[in-house]
Design an enzyme around this catalytic site. Sequence first.
Site, PDB file in Angstrom:
ATOM      1  N   HIS A 120       0.950  -1.177  -0.022  1.00  0.00           N
ATOM      2  CA  HIS A 120       0.025   0.058   0.055  1.00  0.00           C
ATOM      3  C   HIS A 120       0.884   1.263   0.128  1.00  0.00           C
ATOM      4  O   HIS A 120       1.910   1.325   0.689  1.00  0.00           O
ATOM      5  CB  HIS A 120      -1.042   0.125   1.192  1.00  0.00           C
ATOM      6  CG  HIS A 120      -1.973   1.056   1.181  1.00  0.00           C
ATOM      7  ND1 HIS A 120      -2.836   1.222   0.373  1.00  0.00           N
ATOM      8  CD2 HIS A 120      -1.989   2.173   2.270  1.00  0.00           C
ATOM      9  CE1 HIS A 120      -3.530   2.381   0.820  1.00  0.00           C
ATOM     10  NE2 HIS A 120      -3.187   2.996   1.868  1.00  0.00           N
ATOM     11  N   ASN A 160      -2.574  -6.408   6.849  1.00  0.00           N
ATOM     12  CA  ASN A 160      -1.160  -5.922   7.165  1.00  0.00           C
ATOM     13  C   ASN A 160      -0.999  -4.384   6.430  1.00  0.00           C
ATOM     14  O   ASN A 160      -1.166  -4.235   5.093  1.00  0.00           O
ATOM     15  CB  ASN A 160      -0.190  -6.822   6.510  1.00  0.00           C
ATOM     16  CG  ASN A 160       1.326  -6.300   6.723  1.00  0.00           C
ATOM     17  OD1 ASN A 160       1.757  -5.273   6.815  1.00  0.00           O
ATOM     18  ND2 ASN A 160       2.026  -7.628   7.177  1.00  0.00           N
ATOM     19  N   LEU A 162       1.626  -2.904   5.619  1.00  0.00           N
ATOM     20  CA  LEU A 162       2.379  -2.592   4.589  1.00  0.00           C
ATOM     21  C   LEU A 162       2.259  -3.301   3.189  1.00  0.00           C
ATOM     22  O   LEU A 162       2.759  -3.005   2.459  1.00  0.00           O
ATOM     23  CB  LEU A 162       3.680  -3.195   5.111  1.00  0.00           C
ATOM     24  CG  LEU A 162       4.382  -2.110   6.384  1.00  0.00           C
ATOM     25  CD1 LEU A 162       5.688  -3.090   6.881  1.00  0.00           C
ATOM     26  CD2 LEU A 162       4.756  -0.826   5.913  1.00  0.00           C
ATOM     27  N   GLU A 163       0.898  -4.096   3.434  1.00  0.00           N
ATOM     28  CA  GLU A 163       0.600  -4.859   2.281  1.00  0.00           C
ATOM     29  C   GLU A 163      -0.540  -4.379   1.506  1.00  0.00           C
ATOM     30  O   GLU A 163      -0.845  -3.334   0.959  1.00  0.00           O
ATOM     31  CB  GLU A 163       0.639  -6.330   2.577  1.00  0.00           C
ATOM     32  CG  GLU A 163       2.275  -6.877   2.970  1.00  0.00           C
ATOM     33  CD  GLU A 163       2.124  -8.224   3.244  1.00  0.00           C
ATOM     34  OE1 GLU A 163       1.815  -8.993   2.299  1.00  0.00           O
ATOM     35  OE2 GLU A 163       2.619  -8.664   4.285  1.00  0.00           O
ATOM     36  N   MET A 164      -1.933  -5.199   1.922  1.00  0.00           N
ATOM     37  CA  MET A 164      -2.917  -4.733   1.472  1.00  0.00           C
ATOM     38  C   MET A 164      -3.725  -3.536   2.350  1.00  0.00           C
ATOM     39  O   MET A 164      -4.728  -3.039   1.617  1.00  0.00           O
ATOM     40  CB  MET A 164      -3.629  -5.902   0.916  1.00  0.00           C
ATOM     41  CG  MET A 164      -3.141  -6.820   0.249  1.00  0.00           C
ATOM     42  SD  MET A 164      -3.941  -8.602  -0.014  1.00  0.00           S
ATOM     43  CE  MET A 164      -5.245  -8.361  -1.117  1.00  0.00           C
TER      44      MET A 164
END
Length: 370
Positions: A120, A160, A162-164
Amino acid sequence: MSRNRLLLGVGLVSLGALSSSCSKESPPPAQPAPTAAAAAPTPAAPPEPPKPKMSHEKLVSFFRLPAKTVKAPVDTPEQVALGRMLFFEKRLSKNHDISCNSCHDLATFGVDGKPTSEGHRGQKGSRNAPTVFHAAGHVAQFWDGRAATLEEQASGPMMNPLEMAMPGEKHVLATLNSIPEYVKRFQASFPGKKPVSVGNAARAIAAFERKLLTSSRFDKFLAGDENALTEQERRGLELFASAGCTTCHNGPSVGGTSFQKLGLIEDFPTEDKGRFEVTQNEEDLHKFRVPTLRNVEKTGPWFHDGSVKELPTAVRLMAKHQLGMSFTDAEVDDIVAFLKSLTGELPGDDILSAPELPPSTRTTPKPDPT
């Protein structure tokens, strides 16, 4: 006086005849004929590489299923089809721009080819995204094993940051429930109360991921075809086994069956504490789940941080830090040849390509770039 002169003359003539006779018997030695310049010495032929010695049965034994194997759930076709849709579904991310396939691209053997993937708002984590092919055979998921199963792993990236970066489960459920086609498919896949759930979404994705397998020439070798590998590949396999690589890289996935310390013999330069961050056990410091070597030729860059860009370099580093050994260039070439024999055929488009996804509705949460 006259008589003496006559005798002297006869003596001189006889001496001359004797001298002449000796000259004819022993002519002066002939001069040697000029010879051509000495030819350069022919270089010695390099020694032939050793012939394979380990039996086929012995080599195959390293890659059998372990005696204790956890049975996989029985997946239905409806669950697999739903899981495939969710694997490619970007609306499961906060800004509708990231799916599972973004970091684990099925068309490129389940990786994105980057040291660390972008999540993201372009954020990057500290670890390389491992391939999802053959992940079903792993003892645990993620480099540190913080997810015990594929189901646990599948739900982790959704929330998460940092991810989705989905704000929470309610946001995920609001998205799925806003799309009638998904509600229908969840009901068909998970009959019963409240079929639409994050747990069932993860269960469906895991069902799809259990289909992510490849078959290579190495599998033909394991099945009994000794001619499936070239002589160099078999030499590499024998060295791989005799040097101790199969201590970690074993089983059908050629890895993934255990956690091992990175830098077992010689310290490896990393600040990543590995599994210690999950267990807080000093024995787990710098331990990581051993990656599968299936398709390893195609899944670089390598190591937990994606820091190694050349496969021969990875082989040399593993020999040094894990085995305390130094392979010759020829030995590295042989091992790399064997590793390339693990490259399999990807599944067809019914697995690799993105399916048609249902449209959003007016109640579907909008993309949020914040």
